[in-house]
Every structure is written in structure tokens, then in C-alpha cells.
Scaffold this active site. Structure first.
Site, PDB file in Angstrom:
ATOM      1  N   LYS A  73      63.782  65.474 -16.502  1.00 46.63           N
ATOM      2  CA  LYS A  73      64.734  64.640 -17.610  1.00 46.63           C
ATOM      3  C   LYS A  73      65.134  65.600 -18.453  1.00 46.63           C
ATOM      4  CE  LYS A  73      61.998  60.459 -18.192  1.00 46.63           C
ATOM      5  NZ  LYS A  73      60.736  59.554 -18.849  1.00 46.63           N
ATOM      6  N   ASP A 109      64.423  55.634 -22.819  1.00 49.40           N
ATOM      7  CA  ASP A 109      63.128  55.690 -23.149  1.00 49.40           C
ATOM      8  C   ASP A 109      62.729  55.303 -24.501  1.00 49.40           C
ATOM      9  OD1 ASP A 109      62.341  56.203 -20.659  1.00 49.40           O
ATOM     10  OD2 ASP A 109      62.419  58.259 -20.800  1.00 49.40           O
TER      11      ASP A 109
HETATM   12  P1  NAD Z   1      54.315  65.297 -20.644  1.00 44.10           P
HETATM   13  O1  NAD Z   1      53.380  66.201 -19.885  1.00 44.10           O
HETATM   14  O2  NAD Z   1      55.654  65.942 -20.793  1.00 44.10           O
HETATM   15  O3  NAD Z   1      53.513  65.409 -22.103  1.00 44.10           O
HETATM   16  C1  NAD Z   1      52.213  64.574 -22.097  1.00 44.10           C
HETATM   17  C2  NAD Z   1      51.763  65.655 -23.490  1.00 44.10           C
HETATM   18  O4  NAD Z   1      50.408  65.021 -23.838  1.00 44.10           O
HETATM   19  C3  NAD Z   1      51.649  67.200 -23.390  1.00 44.10           C
HETATM   20  O5  NAD Z   1      52.188  67.622 -24.444  1.00 44.10           O
HETATM   21  C4  NAD Z   1      50.042  67.337 -23.273  1.00 44.10           C
HETATM   22  O6  NAD Z   1      49.567  68.792 -24.232  1.00 44.10           O
HETATM   23  C5  NAD Z   1      49.423  66.249 -24.180  1.00 44.10           C
HETATM   24  N1  NAD Z   1      48.043  65.779 -24.087  1.00 44.10           N
HETATM   25  C6  NAD Z   1      47.477  65.524 -22.761  1.00 44.10           C
HETATM   26  N2  NAD Z   1      46.182  65.178 -22.963  1.00 44.10           N
HETATM   27  C7  NAD Z   1      46.275  65.114 -24.199  1.00 44.10           C
HETATM   28  C8  NAD Z   1      45.020  64.647 -25.336  1.00 44.10           C
HETATM   29  N3  NAD Z   1      43.748  64.185 -24.590  1.00 44.10           N
HETATM   30  N4  NAD Z   1      45.087  64.659 -26.374  1.00 44.10           N
HETATM   31  C9  NAD Z   1      46.369  65.176 -27.047  1.00 44.10           C
HETATM   32  N5  NAD Z   1      47.414  65.478 -26.356  1.00 44.10           N
HETATM   33  C10 NAD Z   1      47.246  65.653 -24.849  1.00 44.10           C
HETATM   34  O7  NAD Z   1      54.353  63.977 -20.264  1.00 44.10           O
HETATM   35  P2  NAD Z   1      55.397  62.703 -20.483  1.00 44.10           P
HETATM   36  O8  NAD Z   1      56.334  62.918 -19.632  1.00 44.10           O
HETATM   37  O9  NAD Z   1      55.434  62.698 -22.143  1.00 44.10           O
HETATM   38  O10 NAD Z   1      54.512  61.494 -20.066  1.00 44.10           O
HETATM   39  C11 NAD Z   1      53.190  61.156 -20.830  1.00 44.10           C
HETATM   40  C12 NAD Z   1      52.821  59.711 -19.950  1.00 44.10           C
HETATM   41  O11 NAD Z   1      53.860  58.768 -20.376  1.00 44.10           O
HETATM   42  C13 NAD Z   1      52.969  59.521 -18.481  1.00 44.10           C
HETATM   43  O12 NAD Z   1      51.683  59.009 -17.949  1.00 44.10           O
HETATM   44  C14 NAD Z   1      54.054  58.891 -18.328  1.00 44.10           C
HETATM   45  O13 NAD Z   1      53.875  58.074 -16.888  1.00 44.10           O
HETATM   46  C15 NAD Z   1      54.248  57.891 -19.169  1.00 44.10           C
HETATM   47  N6  NAD Z   1      55.357  57.203 -19.608  1.00 44.10           N
HETATM   48  C16 NAD Z   1      55.744  56.032 -19.400  1.00 44.10           C
HETATM   49  C17 NAD Z   1      56.894  55.497 -19.601  1.00 44.10           C
HETATM   50  C18 NAD Z   1      57.141  53.994 -19.634  1.00 44.10           C
HETATM   51  O14 NAD Z   1      58.054  53.397 -19.336  1.00 44.10           O
HETATM   52  N7  NAD Z   1      55.981  53.417 -20.056  1.00 44.10           N
HETATM   53  C19 NAD Z   1      58.084  56.229 -19.977  1.00 44.10           C
HETATM   54  C20 NAD Z   1      57.959  57.378 -19.782  1.00 44.10           C
HETATM   55  C21 NAD Z   1      56.378  58.216 -19.724  1.00 44.10           C
END
Ligand code: NAD
Length: 283
Positions: A73, A109
Site C-alpha cells: 500500500k 480503507d
Molecule cells: P501493520 O503491521 O501495518 O500495523 C499493525 C500495528 O499494530 C503495528 O504498528 C504493530 O506495532 C501494532 N501492534 C501489534 N500488536 C499490538 C498489540 N498487542 N498492541 C498494540 N499494538 C500492536 O498492519 P495493518 O496493515 O495496519 O493491518 C492490521 C490488521 O488490519 C490486519 O489484521 C489486517 O488484516 C486488518 N485490516 C482489515 C481491513 C478490513 O477491511 N477489515 C482493512 C485493512 C486491514
């Protein structure tokens, strides 16, 4: 105006994505021919370095657009001719439209999350919320909530620098007084009416919850962006505690609604797409 569209999804670990089914069905229901292909970079052994060639080929092969997901992205940004202001603010694109030899970068998003949230809890759009997870999803959720009118968003991440960076990005658009990076979840929740999990915790392969059960007061609304599975540990626990719950499926549907509209130039029927998603995910 074209009635036939070739689309695709580029990302890793996307073989089970429901987006192709949603987009193709909405196309049929709208009287269009939509073919939507999965381009699984993991299976094809493609990385970010291959993205320029992949976009070139998609254009040459006649694709009308691509959805772009993890981990591309951000990497796709320099490959585009036009970026909407919101996508530039977010620093992320999930929708690329090929139009008249140009590549248009858009982000559905944040708008998808905002629309899903408003549809689920219309009375809560002005609340104060805590967003846990400050990656791509966290920024999009924060943007969506603030755009819908949230009074304040606190952002927490296990990596405080990521929370800071996310808060700076959101504050640039919505003002310092409406966004704060935080490190203490319990304290942040005391001053909030809702919490969103925007971390991968709760996904298949990432068991657990980013919000401890003891913090889930019944008057708190609880939202999750994870939708594989829909009933994450957080969602199940929050329901059992009596909280109002917004699972991750709504964001998945509404980002697809926005992308369909960018790709085809036609309005999508959000209720119909939600209904279809419910059919696809019914146990
Ligand atoms: P990413 O890896 O960019 O970011 C995740 C963040 O969460 C990181 O900064 C990490 O440090 C933090 N993190 C992880 N565990 C943690 C905890 N226990 N406490 C606090 N912070 C924590 O990932 P992303 O691209 O942001 O995606 C995150 C989730 O969102 C994924 O599961 C993805 O599938 C989901 N998502 C869903 C949709 C949807 O349409 N529903 C759209 C986009 C992403």
C-alpha cells in the site's frame, strides 16, 4: 461508458479474499461484466521491487484497475500519476484506477471504515475513541472516525514511535486537539466511549486480543478491523460483556463499495454488497 471491467487484487496471503466474489457479483447486479483476479505476490514470488513491472503489465494487459493490499500500500505510491488528497495524507493507496493512460491512486480503507462505523453505530460518531494499532489500518480507522466527527482519537501501539507518527499524520488533517498518542490503554479508555483493534491480533495465526477482558466495560463500544475470523476473541469477549460491537466485516465491505465506484464510475449498492458478504461468511 464501458460496461466491461478487468480488475485484480495485488498482495500477499490473499488467496481466501472475498473481494473478487463481492466485486464480480456487484458488477452482475449492476448490469456490468466484471472479472476480478487474485494476483498473490507470495505465491508468484514477487516483492516490492517487482511492483513497477506488475503495474506495467496490468496496464498492457488491459486491466482497468487494481486493489492493492499488504505489503504494497505504501510501495505503490511513487508509481502513480495522481494521488487523491486523502491518500496522500494517509500515505497509502488501496485502489489504483487505470484511466486514459494514467494511474490514479485512491484510498477507500478510511472511508470504508467510516461508512461501516456510521452504519453500525450512528449515535456514536461523535464519541471519543481509542485506536489500538498504528499501522496502515490504524491510520485509516483514525481518519475514518475523525472524518465522521469523533470528538477525539487516542492512538496506542506497542511501538510508541508508530503511535506518535500516526497521531502526527491524523493531527495534520484534524488538529492537535483531536488526536493524542498514548501509552497507557487503561487510562486512555477511562476517557473514551469506544475502542478499536487495528492490530493483526485476533486473526487466524495471531490468537489473542489487544484489549484485556478486564478493560471491557459494558458501556464501551468495541470495534475490530480483523475479519478472518469475524468473531475474533475481542468481538466474542466484548459481546459476552454486553458491549456494542462492530466487527471487521463492515470495513471490508465498504472499502469494496468505494473501490467499485472508483473502478466503474457507477454507484454500488452498499446494502446489497453487505448482504452478499453476509452470505459468503455465513458459517
Ligand atoms: P501493520 O503491521 O501495518 O500495523 C499493525 C500495528 O499494530 C503495528 O504498528 C504493530 O506495532 C501494532 N501492534 C501489534 N500488536 C499490538 C498489540 N498487542 N498492541 C498494540 N499494538 C500492536 O498492519 P495493518 O496493515 O495496519 O493491518 C492490521 C490488521 O488490519 C490486519 O489484521 C489486517 O488484516 C486488518 N485490516 C482489515 C481491513 C478490513 O477491511 N477489515 C482493512 C485493512 C486491514
Amino acid at each position: 461508458m464501458s460496461t466491461s471491467f478487468v480488475l485484480g487484487l495485488v498482495g500477499e496471503g490473499i488467496s481466501a479474499s472475498l473481494t473478487p466474489a463481492m466485486q464480480e457479483r456487484e458488477g452482475r447486479e449492476s448490469g456490468l461484466q466484471v472479472s476480478y483476479r487474485i494476483i498473490d505476490a507470495g505465491r508468484l514470488g514477487l516483492g516490492a521491487d517487482d511492483l513497477p513491472a506488475l503495474l506495467d503489465w496490468a496496464e498492457r494487459l488491459g486491466f482497468d484497475g487494481l486493489n492493492v493490499t499488504h505489503p504494497f500500500k505504501q510501495a505503490v505510491l511513487p508509481l502513480l500519476d495522481d494521488l487523491s488528497d486523502d491518500a496522500a495524507d494517509l500515505g497509502a493507496v488501496n485502489t489504483v484506477v487505470f484511466q486514459d493512460g494514467r494511474r490514479l491512486g485512491r484510498n477507500t480503507d478510511w472511508s470504508g471504515y467510516g461508512a461501516a462505523f456510521r452504519a453500525a453505530l450512528p449515535d456514536a460518531v461523535h464519541d471519543r475513541a481509542v485506536v489500538v494499532g498504528a499501522g496502515g489500518a490504524g491510520v485509516a480507522v483514525g481518519y475514518g472516525l475523525l472524518d465522521q466527527g469523533a470528538e477525539h482519537v487516542a492512538v496506542l501501539d506497542s511501538d510508541p514511535e508508530r503511535a506518535e507518527a500516526c497521531a502526527i499524520r491524523l493531527a495534520k488533517r484534524y488538529g492537535d486537539d483531536r488526536v493524542t498518542p498514548v501509552t497507557d490503554l487503561a487510562r486512555a479508555l477511562e476517557g473514551a466511549q469506544g475502542v478499536v483493534n487495528a492490530t493483526p491480533v485476533g486473526m487466524h495465526g495471531h490468537p489473542g486480543s489487544s484489549v484485556a477482558e478486564s478493560l471491557l466495560r459494558p458501556d464501551l463500544w468495541v470495534s475490530d478491523v480483523v475479519y478472518f475470523p469475524l468473531d475474533t476473541e475481542l468481538v466474542r469477549t466484548a459481546r459476552a460483556r454486553g458491549c456494542r460491537v462492530v466487527p471487521g466485516g463492515g470495513m471490508a465491505v465498504h472499502q469494496a463499495v468505494g473501490a467499485f465506484e472508483y473502478f466503474t464510475g457507477r454507484e454500488a449498492d452498499a446494502d446489497r454488497m453487505s448482504q452478499h458478504f453476509a452470505e459468503l461468511t455465513r458459517p
